[in-house]
Scaffold this motif. Sequence first.
Motif, PDB file in Angstrom:
ATOM      1  N   VAL A 159      -9.282   6.194  -0.514  1.00  0.00           N
ATOM      2  CA  VAL A 159      -8.175   5.286  -0.208  1.00  0.00           C
ATOM      3  C   VAL A 159      -8.535   4.376   0.965  1.00  0.00           C
ATOM      4  O   VAL A 159      -8.319   3.159   0.922  1.00  0.00           O
ATOM      5  CB  VAL A 159      -6.896   6.082   0.091  1.00  0.00           C
ATOM      6  CG1 VAL A 159      -5.799   5.157   0.616  1.00  0.00           C
ATOM      7  CG2 VAL A 159      -6.414   6.804  -1.162  1.00  0.00           C
ATOM      8  N   GLU A 212       0.834  -1.205   0.000  1.00  0.00           N
ATOM      9  CA  GLU A 212       0.000   0.000   0.000  1.00  0.00           C
ATOM     10  C   GLU A 212       0.867   1.253   0.000  1.00  0.00           C
ATOM     11  O   GLU A 212       0.603   2.204  -0.756  1.00  0.00           O
ATOM     12  CB  GLU A 212      -0.912  -0.016   1.236  1.00  0.00           C
ATOM     13  CG  GLU A 212      -1.956  -1.110   1.219  1.00  0.00           C
ATOM     14  CD  GLU A 212      -2.730  -1.204   2.519  1.00  0.00           C
ATOM     15  OE1 GLU A 212      -3.736  -1.939   2.557  1.00  0.00           O
ATOM     16  OE2 GLU A 212      -2.329  -0.540   3.505  1.00  0.00           O
ATOM     17  N   LEU A 216       0.968   3.946  -3.173  1.00  0.00           N
ATOM     18  CA  LEU A 216       0.519   5.323  -2.955  1.00  0.00           C
ATOM     19  C   LEU A 216       1.669   6.317  -3.099  1.00  0.00           C
ATOM     20  O   LEU A 216       1.474   7.433  -3.604  1.00  0.00           O
ATOM     21  CB  LEU A 216      -0.118   5.442  -1.566  1.00  0.00           C
ATOM     22  CG  LEU A 216      -1.476   4.753  -1.426  1.00  0.00           C
ATOM     23  CD1 LEU A 216      -1.908   4.696   0.030  1.00  0.00           C
ATOM     24  CD2 LEU A 216      -2.530   5.462  -2.264  1.00  0.00           C
TER      25      LEU A 216
END
Length: 575
Positions: free
Chosen positions: A369, A177, A181
Amino acid sequence: MNLPKQSPVFIPCLILSVFIGIVIRFVFLTHHELWYDEVLSMLLSSGQRTAFKSPEAVPIAIKEYTRLLSIPMDTGLVETLKNLLKGTLGDPHPPLFYLGQHLWMRGLGNGVAAMRSLVVLSSLAAIAGSYGLGKLLLGRQGGWLLAALMTLNPFFLSHSLNLRMYTLLVLWVVLSEWSLLALIKLDKTHDRQADLQMGNSQLNHPLALKTFAAIGTQRYLLMAALALCVTAGLMSQYLFAYMLLALAVLVLVIGGRHWLQYGLTLTVGVVLTLPWVFWGTRQQANNRSDVLNQISEAGSWLTTSYRHLQDISQTLANHLLLGHWSTGFSPLDASIKPTAVVAGFGVMLFLLMCLIGLYRQQEYYLLTVGFILGILPLLIALGLDIATHKFTVGFGWGRSVIVALPGCLLLIASWLSRATGRWQMPLSLALLSLYLAVGIGDFTLRDRHMFHTVNNWVTAAPNQSTLVVMNSMAWGNVLRLSYYIDPDYPADMLATHPKDLPYALPQALQGNYNRVLWLNAQNPVWSAADTEAETQQIQQAVETTLASRCQLSQHQPLSGTMDIDAFELSLYECD
């Protein structure tokens, strides 16, 4: 958007919370015994899974099983790794965790502290990664807040001290993650700079070219990290696939003009697992086809719908509030705990409040998100369960969908950071205090020393031969008993299916043992009696046989974290 006013003591309080959570891990490192699945991890990590044979209806020296829980020193590294991979073919999980534990065991041995220490270190790496993820999205204070939530979360804390692959899985989830990102943010920043300078004569300035080259290097490193984390995640636990699907959705929703490159990066991570998939996963699927049957349940549409609702509710309660404490709730022998289900409805409302709060603050990016990384994996798992008539969401008290935990905590941290105003600090510290109380309570208020007690009774008479009789031949029980009984003491074991024990025991007692320990498993795991009346009949037959030759000396009930840890221990002294 108005950010909450930051208190100068808030970050120090969050850092202290992280420190306390780290200390707890080391304090409780050996506090509780190896659980059923943990000793299976040790057997697989030793590379001796293929040497394990179920006990027969005759006594056998306990030390014959004890030796299977350590690496045979007369076998080379390559050979033991081959045996390890062969052993995992009968297991439903990929081999990365076992390979890491095998190398760790070679260096530090098979003690509880040594084996669990690698899991603890993995949890610390996941906490560090969660700080980086939180800082990327929420700033420095948000990074410490997410790290503190991750550190003290009762569910993650319990798995940080559990010799299984789930902590390692969380590490790969957090890093994947974070890397994705960070990659998206880097590309968007670069694109904005390029658009602003388009047509500007300074675009070809050496300094600008050097800056873009540095960004390019960082970009490739992030892409490589993302691909490797995806590979490692899938090689740690197959249900990382839920997170992989969520990452793919995230790419499509916020990936912008580079979505295809991100998608190809995820694909590279999948491709790197194909050698194992073609050789190992295929054989695992054939050997462990029974696993899916364990999570299936027939019933009407209304019955199965209610069970799915219970599963998702209890799982959220375990993930975000109760940890593994719910395993001890009543009824002890049921997989669904009504108290946990009710608590789960409250957790659902809390998550809904977080989503609404972010929406009202127009924090659409954080809302998107958090939803995709936290809620969507659960919805994907639930949807697949409904479509295939399975119940994976609630399997293992929620550990099968632990990939959603970091995203859910990120959603909560985002809400606390952006939507609580002046209540940010008190609400955050209240939640962290609740997590701390639940986590410590789970490890201190339940006894987890069943087999230590058995060992104490065995070693109390070092010069007398002892037979340990157990109405279970489940390998988790056999191996736990073998691990905790001191191999230097003359102790044999008779472990059979409950129905076979009354017939095998008289023959075994002809060995003229001085002492007999009758370890009566309340849940034998394998081949339990069909009815309670039959269970009582078997128990009475065993006790009658023992009483005809020996004298009952001591009796003690033993308990652990759930029903498979419940035993009745009786000591018989023989002439």
